[in-house]
Design an enzyme around this catalytic site. Structure first.
Site, PDB file in Angstrom:
ATOM      1  N   LYS A  13       0.838  -1.218   0.000  1.00 49.19           N
ATOM      2  CA  LYS A  13       0.000   0.000   0.000  1.00 49.19           C
ATOM      3  C   LYS A  13       0.867   1.260   0.000  1.00 49.19           C
ATOM      4  O   LYS A  13       0.654   2.180  -0.790  1.00 49.19           O
ATOM      5  CB  LYS A  13      -0.936   0.005   1.235  1.00 49.19           C
ATOM      6  CG  LYS A  13      -1.782  -1.244   1.383  1.00 49.19           C
ATOM      7  CD  LYS A  13      -2.688  -1.173   2.595  1.00 49.19           C
ATOM      8  CE  LYS A  13      -1.966  -1.202   3.925  1.00 49.19           C
ATOM      9  NZ  LYS A  13      -1.292  -2.490   4.243  1.00 49.19           N
ATOM     10  N   ARG A  88      -9.799   0.739   8.752  1.00 48.05           N
ATOM     11  CA  ARG A  88      -9.388  -0.621   9.114  1.00 48.05           C
ATOM     12  C   ARG A  88     -10.474  -1.348   9.891  1.00 48.05           C
ATOM     13  O   ARG A  88     -10.296  -2.518  10.236  1.00 48.05           O
ATOM     14  CB  ARG A  88      -8.152  -0.540  10.012  1.00 48.05           C
ATOM     15  CG  ARG A  88      -6.845  -0.798   9.312  1.00 48.05           C
ATOM     16  CD  ARG A  88      -5.760  -0.592  10.335  1.00 48.05           C
ATOM     17  NE  ARG A  88      -4.594  -1.352  10.100  1.00 48.05           N
ATOM     18  CZ  ARG A  88      -3.508  -0.893   9.475  1.00 48.05           C
ATOM     19  NH1 ARG A  88      -3.505   0.319   8.974  1.00 48.05           N
ATOM     20  NH2 ARG A  88      -2.451  -1.638   9.347  1.00 48.05           N
ATOM     21  N   ARG A 127      12.053  -5.001   4.998  1.00 48.59           N
ATOM     22  CA  ARG A 127      11.731  -3.600   4.698  1.00 48.59           C
ATOM     23  C   ARG A 127      12.603  -2.608   5.481  1.00 48.59           C
ATOM     24  O   ARG A 127      12.914  -2.810   6.644  1.00 48.59           O
ATOM     25  CB  ARG A 127      10.265  -3.324   5.032  1.00 48.59           C
ATOM     26  CG  ARG A 127       9.915  -1.826   4.968  1.00 48.59           C
ATOM     27  CD  ARG A 127       8.450  -1.552   5.013  1.00 48.59           C
ATOM     28  NE  ARG A 127       7.789  -2.119   6.155  1.00 48.59           N
ATOM     29  CZ  ARG A 127       6.473  -2.151   6.305  1.00 48.59           C
ATOM     30  NH1 ARG A 127       5.704  -1.635   5.378  1.00 48.59           N
ATOM     31  NH2 ARG A 127       5.934  -2.684   7.379  1.00 48.59           N
ATOM     32  N   ARG A 160      14.327   0.748  10.374  1.00 50.61           N
ATOM     33  CA  ARG A 160      13.382  -0.374  10.324  1.00 50.61           C
ATOM     34  C   ARG A 160      12.345  -0.169  11.410  1.00 50.61           C
ATOM     35  O   ARG A 160      12.639   0.414  12.457  1.00 50.61           O
ATOM     36  CB  ARG A 160      14.116  -1.702  10.515  1.00 50.61           C
ATOM     37  CG  ARG A 160      15.057  -1.990   9.346  1.00 50.61           C
ATOM     38  CD  ARG A 160      15.664  -3.366   9.415  1.00 50.61           C
ATOM     39  NE  ARG A 160      16.719  -3.515   8.417  1.00 50.61           N
ATOM     40  CZ  ARG A 160      16.556  -4.097   7.225  1.00 50.61           C
ATOM     41  NH1 ARG A 160      15.380  -4.582   6.878  1.00 50.61           N
ATOM     42  NH2 ARG A 160      17.567  -4.193   6.381  1.00 50.61           N
ATOM     43  N   ARG A 172      -0.631  -8.668  13.591  1.00 49.02           N
ATOM     44  CA  ARG A 172      -1.135  -7.704  12.605  1.00 49.02           C
ATOM     45  C   ARG A 172      -2.010  -8.398  11.566  1.00 49.02           C
ATOM     46  O   ARG A 172      -3.036  -7.855  11.142  1.00 49.02           O
ATOM     47  CB  ARG A 172       0.043  -6.987  11.920  1.00 49.02           C
ATOM     48  CG  ARG A 172       0.757  -6.011  12.850  1.00 49.02           C
ATOM     49  CD  ARG A 172       2.140  -5.649  12.363  1.00 49.02           C
ATOM     50  NE  ARG A 172       2.149  -4.902  11.124  1.00 49.02           N
ATOM     51  CZ  ARG A 172       3.248  -4.662  10.411  1.00 49.02           C
ATOM     52  NH1 ARG A 172       4.420  -5.118  10.815  1.00 49.02           N
ATOM     53  NH2 ARG A 172       3.183  -3.950   9.308  1.00 49.02           N
TER      54      ARG A 172
HETATM   55  P1  AP5 Z   1       4.860  -1.591   1.814  1.00 48.11           P
HETATM   56  O1  AP5 Z   1       4.504  -0.778   0.624  1.00 48.11           O
HETATM   57  O2  AP5 Z   1       5.626  -0.911   2.907  1.00 48.11           O
HETATM   58  O3  AP5 Z   1       3.576  -2.361   2.379  1.00 48.11           O
HETATM   59  P2  AP5 Z   1       2.318  -1.815   3.167  1.00 48.11           P
HETATM   60  O4  AP5 Z   1       1.114  -2.482   2.615  1.00 48.11           O
HETATM   61  O5  AP5 Z   1       2.305  -0.318   3.176  1.00 48.11           O
HETATM   62  O6  AP5 Z   1       2.640  -2.432   4.571  1.00 48.11           O
HETATM   63  P3  AP5 Z   1       2.554  -1.809   6.038  1.00 48.11           P
HETATM   64  O7  AP5 Z   1       3.299  -2.768   6.924  1.00 48.11           O
HETATM   65  O8  AP5 Z   1       2.996  -0.393   6.063  1.00 48.11           O
HETATM   66  O9  AP5 Z   1       1.051  -1.926   6.301  1.00 48.11           O
HETATM   67  P4  AP5 Z   1       0.365  -1.905   7.647  1.00 48.11           P
HETATM   68  O10 AP5 Z   1      -1.033  -1.720   7.201  1.00 48.11           O
HETATM   69  O11 AP5 Z   1       0.620  -3.066   8.516  1.00 48.11           O
HETATM   70  O12 AP5 Z   1       1.095  -0.718   8.420  1.00 48.11           O
HETATM   71  P5  AP5 Z   1       0.597   0.708   8.898  1.00 48.11           P
HETATM   72  O13 AP5 Z   1       1.758   1.601   8.938  1.00 48.11           O
HETATM   73  O14 AP5 Z   1      -0.633   1.125   8.162  1.00 48.11           O
HETATM   74  O15 AP5 Z   1       5.695  -2.864   1.300  1.00 48.11           O
HETATM   75  C1  AP5 Z   1       6.241  -3.798   2.208  1.00 48.11           C
HETATM   76  C2  AP5 Z   1       7.618  -4.253   1.683  1.00 48.11           C
HETATM   77  O16 AP5 Z   1       7.420  -4.993   0.468  1.00 48.11           O
HETATM   78  C3  AP5 Z   1       8.563  -3.089   1.329  1.00 48.11           C
HETATM   79  O17 AP5 Z   1       9.860  -3.432   1.698  1.00 48.11           O
HETATM   80  C4  AP5 Z   1       8.427  -2.944  -0.201  1.00 48.11           C
HETATM   81  O18 AP5 Z   1       9.628  -2.469  -0.798  1.00 48.11           O
HETATM   82  C5  AP5 Z   1       8.102  -4.376  -0.632  1.00 48.11           C
HETATM   83  N1  AP5 Z   1       7.189  -4.419  -1.761  1.00 48.11           N
HETATM   84  C6  AP5 Z   1       6.089  -3.645  -1.969  1.00 48.11           C
HETATM   85  N2  AP5 Z   1       5.466  -3.982  -3.116  1.00 48.11           N
HETATM   86  C7  AP5 Z   1       6.188  -5.013  -3.646  1.00 48.11           C
HETATM   87  C8  AP5 Z   1       6.052  -5.797  -4.848  1.00 48.11           C
HETATM   88  N3  AP5 Z   1       5.044  -5.615  -5.704  1.00 48.11           N
HETATM   89  N4  AP5 Z   1       6.970  -6.776  -5.074  1.00 48.11           N
HETATM   90  C9  AP5 Z   1       7.996  -6.990  -4.195  1.00 48.11           C
HETATM   91  N5  AP5 Z   1       8.192  -6.277  -3.052  1.00 48.11           N
HETATM   92  C10 AP5 Z   1       7.288  -5.289  -2.780  1.00 48.11           C
HETATM   93  O19 AP5 Z   1       0.102   0.369  10.394  1.00 48.11           O
HETATM   94  C11 AP5 Z   1       1.025   0.077  11.418  1.00 48.11           C
HETATM   95  C12 AP5 Z   1       0.276  -0.007  12.759  1.00 48.11           C
HETATM   96  O20 AP5 Z   1      -0.338   1.264  13.061  1.00 48.11           O
HETATM   97  C13 AP5 Z   1      -0.900  -1.005  12.816  1.00 48.11           C
HETATM   98  O21 AP5 Z   1      -0.475  -2.322  13.099  1.00 48.11           O
HETATM   99  C14 AP5 Z   1      -1.762  -0.391  13.921  1.00 48.11           C
HETATM  100  O22 AP5 Z   1      -1.218  -0.662  15.210  1.00 48.11           O
HETATM  101  C15 AP5 Z   1      -1.629   1.107  13.664  1.00 48.11           C
HETATM  102  N6  AP5 Z   1      -2.654   1.630  12.737  1.00 48.11           N
HETATM  103  C16 AP5 Z   1      -2.423   2.205  11.525  1.00 48.11           C
HETATM  104  N7  AP5 Z   1      -3.570   2.582  10.953  1.00 48.11           N
HETATM  105  C17 AP5 Z   1      -4.559   2.233  11.812  1.00 48.11           C
HETATM  106  C18 AP5 Z   1      -5.985   2.331  11.765  1.00 48.11           C
HETATM  107  N8  AP5 Z   1      -6.606   2.877  10.699  1.00 48.11           N
HETATM  108  N9  AP5 Z   1      -6.692   1.860  12.820  1.00 48.11           N
HETATM  109  C19 AP5 Z   1      -6.081   1.328  13.896  1.00 48.11           C
HETATM  110  N10 AP5 Z   1      -4.742   1.188  14.004  1.00 48.11           N
HETATM  111  C20 AP5 Z   1      -3.985   1.639  12.961  1.00 48.11           C
END
Ligand code: AP5
Length: 216
Positions: A13, A88, A127, A160, A172
């Site tokens: 994402k 979410r 990552r 990281r 997660r």
């Molecule tokens: P990346 O693009 O970073 O993936 P992502 O989907 O953004 O993953 P996240 O881990 O950021 O998602 P998340 O939803 O768990 O985290 P968030 O910060 O929202 O890609 C991942 C890796 O793969 C990278 O290294 C990239 O280079 C590689 N990659 C990407 N595309 C690729 C491809 N096509 N091929 C190969 N490699 C690829 O949330 C974190 C925490 O915050 C949550 O756990 C929760 O505690 C809290 N939180 C956030 N939002 C909320 C909410 N709305 N409600 C409640 N709690 C929340």
């Protein structure tokens, strides 16, 4: 155009949101990034969310809806918003619909990025991000350039995430399947849902998203 990128942790994402920001002048609204910023600010809210995030649980609806509300009320963006990691829960989805309506805006597309769970461990544990601009890298699929400089901003420091461990990923993922995946049916019923193969190469995923959004 306002869109949601929906998918489990590591689906890509953030990676695709950053590309859309560059290519379409959209604004990325990542609740994960907002919460990570809040936790480093030393505020009471920051302390509360830090523990929840590190364990991989969801932060309360009240907090994240408040963060998004603040952003939407501070004005629109010409290219539109990309909601990354929000909503979410069903309560967050309802709140987003209301907030957009209050601002005279609408939701155009919800793009579900489908991935295989087995691929996520490698994605998450490999990552890193630029400490300056947040550009996302991966040890194998998108390594930091050999000169050690971020191609986006020239930054030389990379970090990281504390929740990018196999252990936290299990929690997660569970949170995703229990609390977030019902949104797939929710947006399908509203006629907003499109699905892309998140396991394809980054360029192919971008092309699939462009096809949904229209234009190049
Ligand atoms: P990346 O693009 O970073 O993936 P992502 O989907 O953004 O993953 P996240 O881990 O950021 O998602 P998340 O939803 O768990 O985290 P968030 O910060 O929202 O890609 C991942 C890796 O793969 C990278 O290294 C990239 O280079 C590689 N990659 C990407 N595309 C690729 C491809 N096509 N091929 C190969 N490699 C690829 O949330 C974190 C925490 O915050 C949550 O756990 C929760 O505690 C809290 N939180 C956030 N939002 C909320 C909410 N709305 N409600 C409640 N709690 C929340």
């Amino acid at each position: 155009m306002n869109i949601i990128l929906l998918g489990p942790p590591g689906a890509g994402k953030g990676t695709q949101a950053q590309r859309l920001v560059r290519e379409r002048d959209m604004m990325q609204l990542s609740t994960g990034d907002m919460l990570r910023e809040a936790r480093t600010s030393g505020t009471e809210m920051g302390k509360v969310v830090a523990d929840v995030m590190d364990k991989g649980h969801l932060v309360t609806d009240e907090i994240v809806i408040g963060l998004i509300k603040e952003k939407l009320e501070s004005g629109g963006h010409p290219g539109g918003f990309i909601f990354d990691g929000f909503p979410r829960t069903l309560a967050q989805a309802d709140a987003l619909g209301q907030l957009l309506q209050d601002e005279g805006q609408s939701l155009d597309h919800v793009i579900e990025m489908q991935v295989d769970d087995d691929a996520l461990v490698a994605r998450i544990t490999g990552r890193s991000t630029c400490a300056n601009c947040g550009e996302v890298f991966h040890d194998v699929t998108k390594p930091v350039p050999e000169d050690g400089k971020c191609p986006n901003c020239g930054g030389t420091s990379f970090k990281r995430r504390a929740d990018d461990t196999e252990e936290a990923l299990k929690t997660r993922l569970l949170a995703y399947y229990k609390q977030t995946s019902p949104l797939i049916g929710y947006y399908y019923a509203k006629g907003k849902l499109s699905v892309v193969d998140g396991l394809a190469s980054m360029d192919d995923v971008s092309a699939a998203i462009a096809k949904v959004l229209g234009g190049a």
